[in-house]
Design a protein around this motif. Structure first.
Motif, PDB file in Angstrom:
ATOM      1  N   UNK A   7      -0.075   7.705  -7.760  1.00  0.00           N
ATOM      2  CA  UNK A   7       0.903   8.423  -8.590  1.00  0.00           C
ATOM      3  C   UNK A   7       1.196   9.796  -7.982  1.00  0.00           C
ATOM      4  N   UNK A   8       0.147  10.449  -7.488  1.00  0.00           N
ATOM      5  CA  UNK A   8       0.337  11.779  -6.890  1.00  0.00           C
ATOM      6  C   UNK A   8       1.208  11.696  -5.639  1.00  0.00           C
ATOM      7  N   UNK A   9       0.951  10.698  -4.796  1.00  0.00           N
ATOM      8  CA  UNK A   9       1.752  10.557  -3.566  1.00  0.00           C
ATOM      9  C   UNK A   9       3.207  10.245  -3.890  1.00  0.00           C
ATOM     10  N   UNK A  10       3.412   9.369  -4.873  1.00  0.00           N
ATOM     11  CA  UNK A  10       4.786   9.012  -5.231  1.00  0.00           C
ATOM     12  C   UNK A  10       5.535  10.224  -5.762  1.00  0.00           C
ATOM     13  N   UNK A  11       4.881  10.996  -6.628  1.00  0.00           N
ATOM     14  CA  UNK A  11       5.614  12.131  -7.195  1.00  0.00           C
ATOM     15  C   UNK A  11       5.872  13.178  -6.108  1.00  0.00           C
ATOM     16  N   UNK A  12       4.982  13.271  -5.133  1.00  0.00           N
ATOM     17  CA  UNK A  12       5.242  14.208  -4.031  1.00  0.00           C
ATOM     18  C   UNK A  12       6.382  13.713  -3.136  1.00  0.00           C
ATOM     19  N   UNK A  13       6.433  12.408  -2.903  1.00  0.00           N
ATOM     20  CA  UNK A  13       7.513  11.856  -2.073  1.00  0.00           C
ATOM     21  C   UNK A  13       8.881  12.136  -2.697  1.00  0.00           C
ATOM     22  N   UNK A  14       8.923  12.073  -4.027  1.00  0.00           N
ATOM     23  CA  UNK A  14      10.213  12.261  -4.713  1.00  0.00           C
ATOM     24  C   UNK A  14      10.285  13.622  -5.412  1.00  0.00           C
ATOM     25  N   UNK A  17       3.269   1.084  -0.131  1.00  0.00           N
ATOM     26  CA  UNK A  17       3.989   0.871  -1.391  1.00  0.00           C
ATOM     27  C   UNK A  17       4.866   2.077  -1.712  1.00  0.00           C
ATOM     28  N   UNK A  18       4.443   3.265  -1.286  1.00  0.00           N
ATOM     29  CA  UNK A  18       5.301   4.443  -1.468  1.00  0.00           C
ATOM     30  C   UNK A  18       6.586   4.261  -0.659  1.00  0.00           C
ATOM     31  N   UNK A  19       6.436   3.797   0.586  1.00  0.00           N
ATOM     32  CA  UNK A  19       7.626   3.530   1.420  1.00  0.00           C
ATOM     33  C   UNK A  19       8.503   2.456   0.794  1.00  0.00           C
ATOM     34  N   UNK A  20       7.871   1.421   0.266  1.00  0.00           N
ATOM     35  CA  UNK A  20       8.647   0.316  -0.309  1.00  0.00           C
ATOM     36  C   UNK A  20       9.448   0.777  -1.532  1.00  0.00           C
ATOM     37  N   UNK A  49      12.400   2.650  -0.219  1.00  0.00           N
ATOM     38  CA  UNK A  49      13.409   1.726   0.312  1.00  0.00           C
ATOM     39  C   UNK A  49      14.180   1.062  -0.830  1.00  0.00           C
ATOM     40  N   UNK A  50      13.462   0.660  -1.861  1.00  0.00           N
ATOM     41  CA  UNK A  50      14.122   0.015  -3.000  1.00  0.00           C
ATOM     42  C   UNK A  50      15.119   0.972  -3.651  1.00  0.00           C
ATOM     43  N   UNK A  51      14.726   2.223  -3.784  1.00  0.00           N
ATOM     44  CA  UNK A  51      15.607   3.176  -4.447  1.00  0.00           C
ATOM     45  C   UNK A  51      16.803   3.531  -3.574  1.00  0.00           C
ATOM     46  N   UNK A  69      14.458  -7.176  -1.619  1.00  0.00           N
ATOM     47  CA  UNK A  69      13.450  -7.807  -0.767  1.00  0.00           C
ATOM     48  C   UNK A  69      13.877  -7.736   0.693  1.00  0.00           C
ATOM     49  N   UNK A  70      15.144  -8.001   0.926  1.00  0.00           N
ATOM     50  CA  UNK A  70      15.641  -7.993   2.299  1.00  0.00           C
ATOM     51  C   UNK A  70      15.411  -6.621   2.930  1.00  0.00           C
ATOM     52  N   UNK A  71      15.653  -5.585   2.162  1.00  0.00           N
ATOM     53  CA  UNK A  71      15.493  -4.236   2.714  1.00  0.00           C
ATOM     54  C   UNK A  71      14.014  -3.886   2.891  1.00  0.00           C
ATOM     55  N   UNK A  72      13.198  -4.261   1.918  1.00  0.00           N
ATOM     56  CA  UNK A  72      11.783  -3.858   1.946  1.00  0.00           C
ATOM     57  C   UNK A  72      11.000  -4.622   3.003  1.00  0.00           C
ATOM     58  N   UNK A  73      11.262  -5.910   3.121  1.00  0.00           N
ATOM     59  CA  UNK A  73      10.480  -6.728   4.066  1.00  0.00           C
ATOM     60  C   UNK A  73      11.220  -6.916   5.388  1.00  0.00           C
TER      61      UNK A  73
END
Lengths: 543, 140
Positions: free
Chosen positions: A426-433, A504-507, A510-512, A538-542
């Protein structure tokens, strides 16, 4: 606010003394851990990885300043200076000593609080809409009914050793802010032909088998609530499987026998139960309702707010919504600072929140299932002062319902059931965004993280859900999209193979980005996903 | 084995027959209900039963509480005995659901049982007992 009378007080005090005796017998060896476990669980006490965890009930998420200060006091005196607000509107302390717990419960009892039935295979704390009593869209305040059910369910002789835990939520508006359909019983107060009654949903839940509750009763007259729920619970208790704890929730029963058969059996039982006279009289509901009378707010159409400070204006736009009385506002205090632990508050912050509730919100505050705090009754002329005080306390993050407003369970940092850590992710995700412009551009995204299949972090109900699993000794995170805990409740679907923590942070990013490139005007991430399906993501993430 | 009774009549001596056995033939006056059996099958015969024993294979299995309520609500006045893993910390629930005899596999101290039963001065719900619930005390 509900106030205890001599009966409520005597019962809670007796409970404290009973638990003191049980702890003594455990410490002396008279009770085995196996015998003690269900007793401590029915008082909210878990044995976690490093210490005991105590979960304090906050009935329907409502507190006054005196109670809130007590929570801060306990955090300082018995814990490490923190409290953790949960997805069931409760508060958990993570570093508790067993022999302190009777004293903690005794201190809580002095402010009309307890930890009764915050765990165990019984009816848990009744949750509700955090905007109850303040929201413009409600039929009536749902909390008096929640209090009626609190009393009915407390030490219920027939339903204290159910097949599994049992969670009830009560709301009174079309917008579902309490994830009502993801509860064992969800109640929605409605008005039909002038009469109040409930839509009764039974058999929702998360965990390893997530289900959205089917509608079991279209309209239950409000004064028959206790009888009907007694029938619902009795059918469950008689049937409910004890052989496999993963099949023991009511959602599994209803899935197996079907909503129609369950409904028919409840109706049959109800015909019988209704004649027993177990519903409290109207005078009891009226007594409770009088204590939830709206605060004396005076309509004020003249308030103007100086929005010249951009930081204040941003906070207003994200954290403040309309109150039913013009000139007033409902303020959500974010417990999701960038890089912070979702739902955590220090004792000092809890005191600040208590002071603000006392000075600016008619001595009332609420806990939300998204692990934030609400000041429900603030005059708009006071908003600048509230914001300044929150800013000074590190509580003014303007991210309600944005990507960094993450729900997360305690995960492997604390919990003995967890397979993976939730908090660092959660901490990494909130820092990424962290960038506010970017968050605002992404709009409403409900991201929820659970560290194991039990789903305390509501990942099934996340627009973006993340489930931590153990894969050959390594933490691995599965990503799902399309869940919702709101009135459009749905269960998210896993999109494909899992990821490492950084992966998962990268994924998610990518999804967003995929969403940004494919969204149409006004669409949230969830709307775009529902319109176009998982494939483009999925196409973008994988790729 | 400890047997604690809250009745003034003499304990029933005849051992309980199984539910199947009872329904199959018998003019037995005592029956034993295993966890998971449907006690409602007994409702036509309550007037000739003097003892219904309900098994608690583990204290965590709470089905017997509903069985007891169903029997008492149907007017059964004979002895209702909780048998098995009957522990001090559940005696209040058992009594309030209408059990008037406790047959425990492990020693159960009678004084401790009395103390446990006296601990809570009031109860919120109406249940299978004469005491008035809190809402009745509040409003008459």
């Amino acid at each position: 606010m509900y106030k205890y009378d001599e009966y409520d007080r005597a019962l809670v005090d007796a409970r404290v003394e009973e638990f003191r005796d049980q702890v003594q017998r455990r410490l002396s060896g008279a009770l085995t851990e196996d015998q003690f476990k269900p007793l401590r669980l029915m008082n909210g006490l878990y044995l976690q990885l490093h210490a005991y965890m105590l979960r304090v009930a906050i009935p329907y998420g409502t507190l006054d300043s005196r109670q809130t200060r007590m929570l801060a006091h306990i955090a300082r005196k018995y814990d490490r200076g923190y409290g953790h607000f949960t997805t069931r509107q409760n508060l958990q302390y993570n570093w508790i000593k067993l022999d302190d717990t009777p004293d903690i419960l005794a201190e809580l009892a002095t402010v009309e609080m307890h930890a009764i039935q915050t765990s165990g295979n019984c009816i848990r704390n009744i949750s509700s809409d955090q905007y109850a009593g303040a929201a413009a869209d409600e039929v009536a305040d749902p909390r008096p009914y929640a209090e009626l059910l609190r009393q009915w369910s407390t030490f219920h002789p027939e339903f204290s050793l159910l097949p599994r835990k049992f969670k009830i939520a009560v709301i009174a508006a079309d917008e579902d802010r309490a994830a009502m359909k993801l509860h064992d019983i969800g109640l929605k107060l409605v008005r039909r032909d002038g009469a109040l009654g409930f839509e009764v949903y039974v058999g929702g839940g998360q965990g390893r088998t997530p289900m959205v509750a089917p509608l079991i009763r279209k309209f239950l007259p409000a004064d028959e609530l206790v009888s009907y729920l007694e029938a619902c619970l009795r059918v469950y208790n008689r049937y409910g499987r004890r052989d496999n704890i993963y099949k023991a929730r009511i959602k599994i029963l209803i899935h197996e026998i079907g909503a129609d058969q369950y409904r028919a059996e409840v109706e049959e039982e109800y015909l019988h139960v209704k004649a027993l006279g177990i519903d409290p009289p109207a005078a009891e509901l009226e007594r409770i309702q009088a204590m939830f009378a709206p605060p004396p707010l005076v309509r004020d159409d003249s308030v103007t707010i100086d929005r010249s400070n951009p930081a204040f204006a941003l906070w207003l736009d994200h954290q403040v919504v309309k109150h039913k009385v013009p000139g007033h506002a409902i303020v959500t205090i974010s417990l999701k600072p960038i890089g912070g632990i979702p739902g955590d508050a220090s004792a000092d912050q809890i005191d600040v929140i208590a002071d603000l509730a006392e000075r600016f919100s008619h001595d009332e505050l609420r806990i939300t299932h998204a692990q934030n705090v609400v000041l429900p009754h603030v005059h708009m002329g006071d908003l600048a002062e509230v914001w300044a005080a929150l800013t000074a306390a590190g509580l003014a993050t303007p991210n309600l319902d944005l990507i960094s407003d993450i729900i997360a369970c305690p995960g492997l940092d604390y919990c003995s059931l967890a397979n993976a850590r939730s908090i660092p992710l959660a901490q990494k995700l909130s820092e990424r965004f962290a960038d506010m412009d970017r968050q605002r551009d992404l709009g409403e995204v409900k991201l929820k993280i659970s560290g194991c299949i039990n789903a305390c972090g509501h990942h099934h109900a996340g627009h973006i859900g993340i489930l931590g699993v153990d894969r050959k000794g390594e933490e691995n995170y599965q990503l799902s999209f399309g869940g919702s805990g709101a009135e459009d409740a749905s269960v998210g679907r896993i999109i494909g193979p899992g990821f490492s923590e950084d992966g998962v942070v990268d994924a998610v990013e990518t999804a967003l980005e995929t969403y940004r490139s494919l969204r149409t005007e006004g669409e949230r991430f969830l709307d775009t996903y529902r319109r176009i399906g998982a494939e483009p993501f999925k196409a973008a993430i994988y790729a | 084995m400890t047997l604690i009774r809250f009745r003034s009549d003499a304990a029933h001596e005849e051992p309980g027959v199984t539910l199947d056995g009872f329904l199959g033939q018998s003019n037995a006056t005592a029956v034993r209900i295993e966890s998971g059996e449907d006690v409602r099958l007994l409702l036509p015969y309550l007037d000739r039963l003097q003892l219904i024993e309900i098994a608690f294979p583990t204290f965590r299995d709470g089905r017997g509480y509903s069985s007891a309520r169903i029997l008492r609500e149907a007017g059964y006045t004979g002895e209702l005995r909780a048998q098995g893993d009957v522990l001090i910390d559940q005696v209040v629930f058992l009594r309030r659901c209408g059990f008037d005899a406790l047959s425990s596999e492990k020693p159960l101290d009678e004084a401790a049982v009395e103390q446990a039963l006296a601990r809570f001065p009031y109860f919120y719900q109406k249940a299978a007992e004469p005491r008035a619930p809190v809402w009745k005390l509040r409003h008459g």
